[in-house]
Design an enzyme around this catalytic site. Structure first.
Site, PDB file in Angstrom:
ATOM      1  N   LYS A  40       0.810  -1.217   0.000  1.00  0.00           N
ATOM      2  CA  LYS A  40       0.000   0.000   0.000  1.00  0.00           C
ATOM      3  C   LYS A  40       0.845   1.270   0.000  1.00  0.00           C
ATOM      4  O   LYS A  40       0.341   2.357  -0.322  1.00  0.00           O
ATOM      5  CB  LYS A  40      -0.965   0.012   1.186  1.00  0.00           C
ATOM      6  CG  LYS A  40      -0.321   0.163   2.547  1.00  0.00           C
ATOM      7  CD  LYS A  40      -1.386   0.260   3.631  1.00  0.00           C
ATOM      8  CE  LYS A  40      -0.760   0.447   5.009  1.00  0.00           C
ATOM      9  NZ  LYS A  40      -1.785   0.587   6.062  1.00  0.00           N
ATOM     10  N   LYS A  56      20.331   3.765  10.099  1.00  0.00           N
ATOM     11  CA  LYS A  56      21.766   3.473  10.132  1.00  0.00           C
ATOM     12  C   LYS A  56      22.546   4.489   9.306  1.00  0.00           C
ATOM     13  O   LYS A  56      23.688   4.827   9.636  1.00  0.00           O
ATOM     14  CB  LYS A  56      22.035   2.050   9.626  1.00  0.00           C
ATOM     15  CG  LYS A  56      21.264   0.967  10.372  1.00  0.00           C
ATOM     16  CD  LYS A  56      21.361   1.115  11.878  1.00  0.00           C
ATOM     17  CE  LYS A  56      20.418   0.175  12.613  1.00  0.00           C
ATOM     18  NZ  LYS A  56      18.999   0.537  12.535  1.00  0.00           N
ATOM     19  N   ALA A 120      -4.969  -3.778   1.031  1.00  0.00           N
ATOM     20  CA  ALA A 120      -5.703  -5.041   0.958  1.00  0.00           C
ATOM     21  C   ALA A 120      -6.595  -5.234   2.181  1.00  0.00           C
ATOM     22  O   ALA A 120      -6.212  -4.894   3.309  1.00  0.00           O
ATOM     23  CB  ALA A 120      -4.730  -6.208   0.844  1.00  0.00           C
ATOM     24  N   GLY A 185      11.128   7.297  25.611  1.00  0.00           N
ATOM     25  CA  GLY A 185      11.424   5.898  25.346  1.00  0.00           C
ATOM     26  C   GLY A 185      12.905   5.662  25.184  1.00  0.00           C
ATOM     27  O   GLY A 185      13.532   6.197  24.263  1.00  0.00           O
ATOM     28  N   GLY A 187      14.426   2.591  24.773  1.00  0.00           N
ATOM     29  CA  GLY A 187      14.761   1.290  24.217  1.00  0.00           C
ATOM     30  C   GLY A 187      15.823   1.439  23.144  1.00  0.00           C
ATOM     31  O   GLY A 187      16.435   2.505  22.992  1.00  0.00           O
ATOM     32  N   TYR A 188      16.019   0.372  22.358  1.00  0.00           N
ATOM     33  CA  TYR A 188      17.123   0.448  21.407  1.00  0.00           C
ATOM     34  C   TYR A 188      16.862   1.461  20.296  1.00  0.00           C
ATOM     35  O   TYR A 188      17.780   2.168  19.859  1.00  0.00           O
ATOM     36  CB  TYR A 188      17.461  -0.939  20.848  1.00  0.00           C
ATOM     37  CG  TYR A 188      16.489  -1.507  19.847  1.00  0.00           C
ATOM     38  CD1 TYR A 188      16.686  -1.333  18.491  1.00  0.00           C
ATOM     39  CD2 TYR A 188      15.383  -2.243  20.261  1.00  0.00           C
ATOM     40  CE1 TYR A 188      15.803  -1.853  17.558  1.00  0.00           C
ATOM     41  CE2 TYR A 188      14.498  -2.769  19.341  1.00  0.00           C
ATOM     42  CZ  TYR A 188      14.709  -2.571  17.995  1.00  0.00           C
ATOM     43  OH  TYR A 188      13.816  -3.080  17.078  1.00  0.00           O
ATOM     44  N   GLY A 275       7.854   1.746  21.372  1.00  0.00           N
ATOM     45  CA  GLY A 275       7.559   0.398  20.916  1.00  0.00           C
ATOM     46  C   GLY A 275       6.663   0.403  19.686  1.00  0.00           C
ATOM     47  O   GLY A 275       6.294   1.456  19.160  1.00  0.00           O
ATOM     48  N   ARG A 276       6.330  -0.809  19.245  1.00  0.00           N
ATOM     49  CA  ARG A 276       5.530  -0.968  18.044  1.00  0.00           C
ATOM     50  C   ARG A 276       4.397  -1.960  18.293  1.00  0.00           C
ATOM     51  O   ARG A 276       4.487  -2.771  19.220  1.00  0.00           O
ATOM     52  CB  ARG A 276       6.409  -1.448  16.880  1.00  0.00           C
ATOM     53  CG  ARG A 276       7.521  -0.475  16.528  1.00  0.00           C
ATOM     54  CD  ARG A 276       8.381  -0.986  15.394  1.00  0.00           C
ATOM     55  NE  ARG A 276       7.674  -1.051  14.129  1.00  0.00           N
ATOM     56  CZ  ARG A 276       7.459   0.000  13.333  1.00  0.00           C
ATOM     57  NH1 ARG A 276       7.909   1.193  13.675  1.00  0.00           N
ATOM     58  NH2 ARG A 276       6.816  -0.146  12.191  1.00  0.00           N
ATOM     59  N   HIS A 449      44.835 -12.235  11.615  1.00  0.00           N
ATOM     60  CA  HIS A 449      45.435 -11.274  12.542  1.00  0.00           C
ATOM     61  C   HIS A 449      46.023 -10.112  11.754  1.00  0.00           C
ATOM     62  O   HIS A 449      46.656 -10.327  10.720  1.00  0.00           O
ATOM     63  CB  HIS A 449      46.551 -11.953  13.356  1.00  0.00           C
ATOM     64  CG  HIS A 449      47.328 -10.992  14.201  1.00  0.00           C
ATOM     65  ND1 HIS A 449      46.845 -10.512  15.397  1.00  0.00           N
ATOM     66  CD2 HIS A 449      48.557 -10.418  14.018  1.00  0.00           C
ATOM     67  CE1 HIS A 449      47.739  -9.689  15.928  1.00  0.00           C
ATOM     68  NE2 HIS A 449      48.798  -9.614  15.100  1.00  0.00           N
TER      69      HIS A 449
END
Length: 470
Positions: A40, A56, A120, A185, A187-188, A275-276, A449
């Site tokens: 959509k 990112k 949909a 919030g 969180g991450y 959050g989601r 290394h």
């Protein structure tokens, strides 16, 4: 059944084109299915357009810009630097997001997947109706269907989303960098974007209701992140509950409760990142016969089948972590199950989790506490970035890597790490756990290394009492 006068007869329908949906569609097509994918909004879903990828990109720009503001310990100093945020956004949207989404659309077409743009809704257990933004809709009667509709940000009643109150998408697409940014919030997602904007020059305040941010990670993993947040001038307020805001001439006044007192923050923008929730409430899903749990998630079996055996659900609308790589894995299972690939089942042992903070945090498998709860006697080994030659040469010595092994046979069952490149290092240990590898297996694997990956080998040697560099 005929809807709108005409019904298309199709084999496999995929609803949603994010990392779950487009992977499902391509894998199903590879297996010989005739596939229709319905989207959509934009091909690539939340992750590619307004989530994983653009965040990112912004994190990268912020870190690169911050480097120009500090003198290094090895004698490198930069001249005056200028950040054109409109150019940043143009690069993010055109050179990163657009290239990836165009690439996904090309892959779908290459695999002969039919792309249908529109929203949909279920009409019955075997029929959906797709409504485009303009024009007449069409119905599709399917043999099998994969739901990959993902999730959306949770809104707070007192903070309705607007030009001032932002969700993650809004925060990623600002036209200018706010001088004062408040994020509700910790969180991450909240901490990733908080640190990105702090690097870009904002003064960021994070409000978190729990006693610490990044609460899904062990506290010692979070300490290096908090030290960096302090260096960036961020303000983190825990055990605080945002109550409401008022818009005045001097900005947005955010009010919150802490220690039974009302406090106030002045901000240019407020982001709500708490959050989601699954997108299962806008599909007329009750007409499909699919069962939902009390939180709106869809229960599935090991082949991602719902209670309607010809309808599959993957990704964020099923239980488990809301992660793009989990959705992609689910997708291949569902596509192969439809094609009756023998023995296919969602039988992974572990899923890696990463916070792209500064430094990065990555975990996989069991912690010592979790293993103990399962009755497993463990051995731990920790190796510091400061003892690794590659980390020293890059001046990224903050953090550590910890391995968790089953004491009886030295089998690797978990890992936790914080530091430069943790998001990449976690893959080797995920592979080790999935393949039931032991500390001996990792020790006997020659690592190049100098490299950060040598820390995996070093920690494995410590587990065996053979530590060379500890």
């Amino acid at each position: 059944m005929v809807v709108g006068g005409f019904t298309n007869e199709v084999e496999t329908v995929v609803i949603g084109s994010g990392p779950g949906g487009y992977v499902a569609a391509i894998r199903a097509a590879q297996l010989g299915q005739k596939v229709v994918i319905i989207e959509k909004e934009s091909i690539g879903g939340v992750c590619l357009n307004v989530g994983c990828i653009p965040s990112k990109a912004l994190i990268h720009v912020g870190q690169e810009y911050a480097k120009t503001k500090e003198k290094t310990s090895y004698g490198l100093t930069y001249g005056d630097s200028n950040l054109d945020f409109s150019e940043v956004q143009n690069w993010k949207n055109q050179d990163v997001v657009s290239k990836l989404t165009t690439g996904v659309e090309t892959l779908l077409k290459k695999n002969k997947v039919t792309i249908v743009k529109g929203e949909a809704h279920f009409v019955s257990k075997d029929t959906i109706f797709v409504t485009p933004e303009d024009g007449l809709g069409e119905a599709y009667r399917f043999k099998d269907l994969i739901l990959a509709v993902g999730g959306r940000p949770i809104a707070l009643k007192s903070f309705p989303f607007s030009d001032d109150i932002l969700d993650s998408s809004g925060l990623l697409n600002l036209n200018e960098i706010p001088k004062e940014l408040a994020i509700i919030g910790g969180g991450y997602i909240g901490m990733e974007l908080a640190m990105a904007y702090a690097n870009l020059g904002s003064h960021v305040t994070v409000l978190e209701g729990l006693d610490r941010v990044l609460s899904n990670f062990e506290s010692d993993l979070v300490k290096p992140v908090l030290l960096q947040a302090e260096k960036l001038g961020m303000t983190i307020i825990t055990q605080a509950k945002a109550s409401h805001f008022e818009k005045k001439k001097d900005g947005l006044h955010l009010f919150y409760q802490k220690d039974d007192k009302e406090e106030e923050i002045l901000a240019d923008k407020i982001a709500v990142l708490v959050g989601r929730r699954p997108n299962t409430d806008n599909l007329s899903i009750e007409l499909s016969g699919i069962e939902l749990d009390e939180r709106g998630f869809i229960p599935v079996n090991e082949q991602m089948q719902t209670n309607q055996k010809h309808i599959y659900a993957i990704g964020d609308i099923t239980k488990g972590p809301s992660l793009a790589h989990k959705a992609s894995f689910d997708a291949k299972i569902a596509a192969e199950a439809i094609s009756q690939v023998e023995g296919v089942a969602n039988d992974y042992l572990v899923i890696p989790t990463v916070a792209y903070t500064q430094p990065e945090i990555a975990t996989v498998g069991l912690t010592k506490v979790a293993a103990t709860k399962e009755g497993i006697d463990t051995k731990l080994a920790t190796f510091k970035f400061a003892s690794n030659g590659r980390a020293l040469s890059m001046e990224n010595t903050s953090g550590f890597l910890r391995l968790v092994a089953d004491k009886k046979d030295n089998r690797i069952i978990g890992a936790q790490m914080v530091g430069q490149g943790a998001s990449e290092l976690i893959a080797e240990i995920t592979l080790a756990i999935e393949n039931l590898m032991t500390a001996e297996d990792l020790t006997l694997t020659i690592h190049n290394h100098p490299s950060l990956s040598e820390m995996v080998m070093d920690a494995s040697e410590i587990l065996l009492g053979q530590g060379i560099h500890q």
